[in-house]
Design an enzyme around this catalytic site. Structure first.
Site, short mmCIF file in Angstrom:
data_model
loop_
_atom_site.label_atom_id
_atom_site.label_comp_id
_atom_site.label_asym_id
_atom_site.label_seq_id
_atom_site.Cartn_x
_atom_site.Cartn_y
_atom_site.Cartn_z
N LYS A 1 0.01 4.27 6.81
CA LYS A 1 -0.49 5.08 5.70
C LYS A 1 0.01 6.52 5.87
O LYS A 1 0.65 6.86 6.86
CB LYS A 1 -2.03 5.10 5.66
CG LYS A 1 -2.70 3.74 5.76
CD LYS A 1 -2.50 2.87 4.54
CE LYS A 1 -3.19 1.52 4.72
NZ LYS A 1 -2.90 0.58 3.61
N SER B 1 0.80 -1.23 0.00
CA SER B 1 0.00 0.00 0.00
C SER B 1 0.84 1.29 0.00
O SER B 1 0.33 2.34 -0.38
CB SER B 1 -0.94 0.02 1.21
OG SER B 1 -0.22 0.12 2.42
#
Length: 328
Positions: free
Chosen positions: A156, A68
């Site tokens: 993230k 990610s």
């Protein structure tokens, strides 16, 4: 903070001094196999306890398990997470101390508790974390049914903040920051504010017509409709053999087609409304997104997360050796 460091330092010094005195005493005694085993076991337990305390309150070593954040952080990279950047977590998932003046900043790379994590029970959760901490992130027994690592923590980038509105269109992010009247592209916002250029899209922009068609064809199939427009079939041909695709855009068009098939279906209209309206970020929340926008399970799907669930900031990478350094 200084008081905490001093407390830990004094406790460690006192313990080691006591250990040294005991060792001198033990030397004067006749050693046996049992005393040798206990000596090694005692030292091991102390080391494990110290490592767990350091991981919980000061810093944590973390293994990147998914793509990610590629290419800012790649699968298998090992990073150092500061556990004091946003306050000190009293215990895992517990309240944070000294957090009033330590807020998440836009563009920080953060670690936070996965809102979709499926707990296997408190005993297993505690045991898996102890093993993970004490082995310096080398051993993780928390696995999914397919054998992949269960992501209890996500890594993230902090993109949206309180008062922001964020939309997604064909792989691009549009932001209307708090106080703005119009949406602007994420690229222009990043450039104007000298933010990282790490976030990127991998899927070719020419493939999006095909992905729109794919999502709509899937909705027709779900509704057992066999009469399919030829233009959708033609567009789908460009992506049917593609490995990578934008799941968000696929779902956007699938839900849109469901509303067109039956405009009176309020559930379908509500489901598509999430994609049409975008995401509003409330105060004291953060919208986290992966840098690899085409392959990231992030805030687009589970929404903004409370700042209280953000437990650390990635400050550096220590493995692989060729990539050691600060992470931005």
């Amino acid at each position: 903070m200084d008081k905490l460091y001093s407390f830990l330092e004094n406790k460690t010094v006192n313990y080691l001094t006591h250990k040294k005195a005991l060792k001198a005493y033990e030397k004067s005694k006749k050693k046996t196999i049992l005393t040798e085993i206990w000596s090694w076991l005692d030292a091991l337990i102390f080391a494990v306890v110290v490592v767990i305390i350091l991981n919980q309150f000061l810093f944590q070593l973390f293994l990147i398990p998914s793509p990610s954040m590629v290419s800012t952080l790649n699968i298998g990279d090992r990073v150092i997470v500061s556990k004091v950047s946003y306050g000190i977590e009293a215990y895992p998932t517990g309240p944070k101390l000294f957090s009033d003046s330590r807020r998440v900043q836009r563009d920080d790379i953060i670690t936070f508790y996965n809102p979709e994590y499926d707990s296997k029970g408190p005993f297993f959760d505690i045991l898996s974390q102890i093993i993970y901490y004490s082995t310096l992130s080398l051993v993780n027994i928390d696995r999914n049914e397919d054998g992949s690592i269960a992501e209890r923590l996500y890594v993230k980038r902090a993109v949206g903040f309180g008062g922001d509105n964020v939309k997604f269109k064909d792989g691009n992010v549009l932001i209307k920051p708090a106080g703005y009247n119009n949406y602007i592209t994420e690229e222009s916002y990043r450039e104007a504010n000298e933010l990282s250029n790490g976030p990127h899209r991998s899927v070719d922009s020419t493939l999006y017509d095909g992905m729109h068609a794919w999502g709509r064809l899937y909705a027709l199939q779900e509704n057992s409709i066999n009469v399919v427009p030829q233009h959708l079939k033609n567009s789908y041909e460009s992506v049917k053999d593609q490995y990578m695709f934008d799941r968000y855009e696929f779902e956007n068009n699938r839900t849109l087609m469901n509303t067109l098939i039956n405009p009176t279906d309020m559930n379908a209209r509500s489901e598509h409304g999430h994609y049409r309206a975008g995401i509003y970020v409330p105060e004291n929340y953060v919208l986290p997104l992966g840098d690899n926008r085409d392959n990231s399970s992030d805030g687009r799907y589970f929404g903004p997360v409370k700042e209280s669930t953000i437990n650390g900031k990635v400050v550096g990478r220590f493995w692989p050796l060729g990539s050691v350094g600060i992470v931005k």
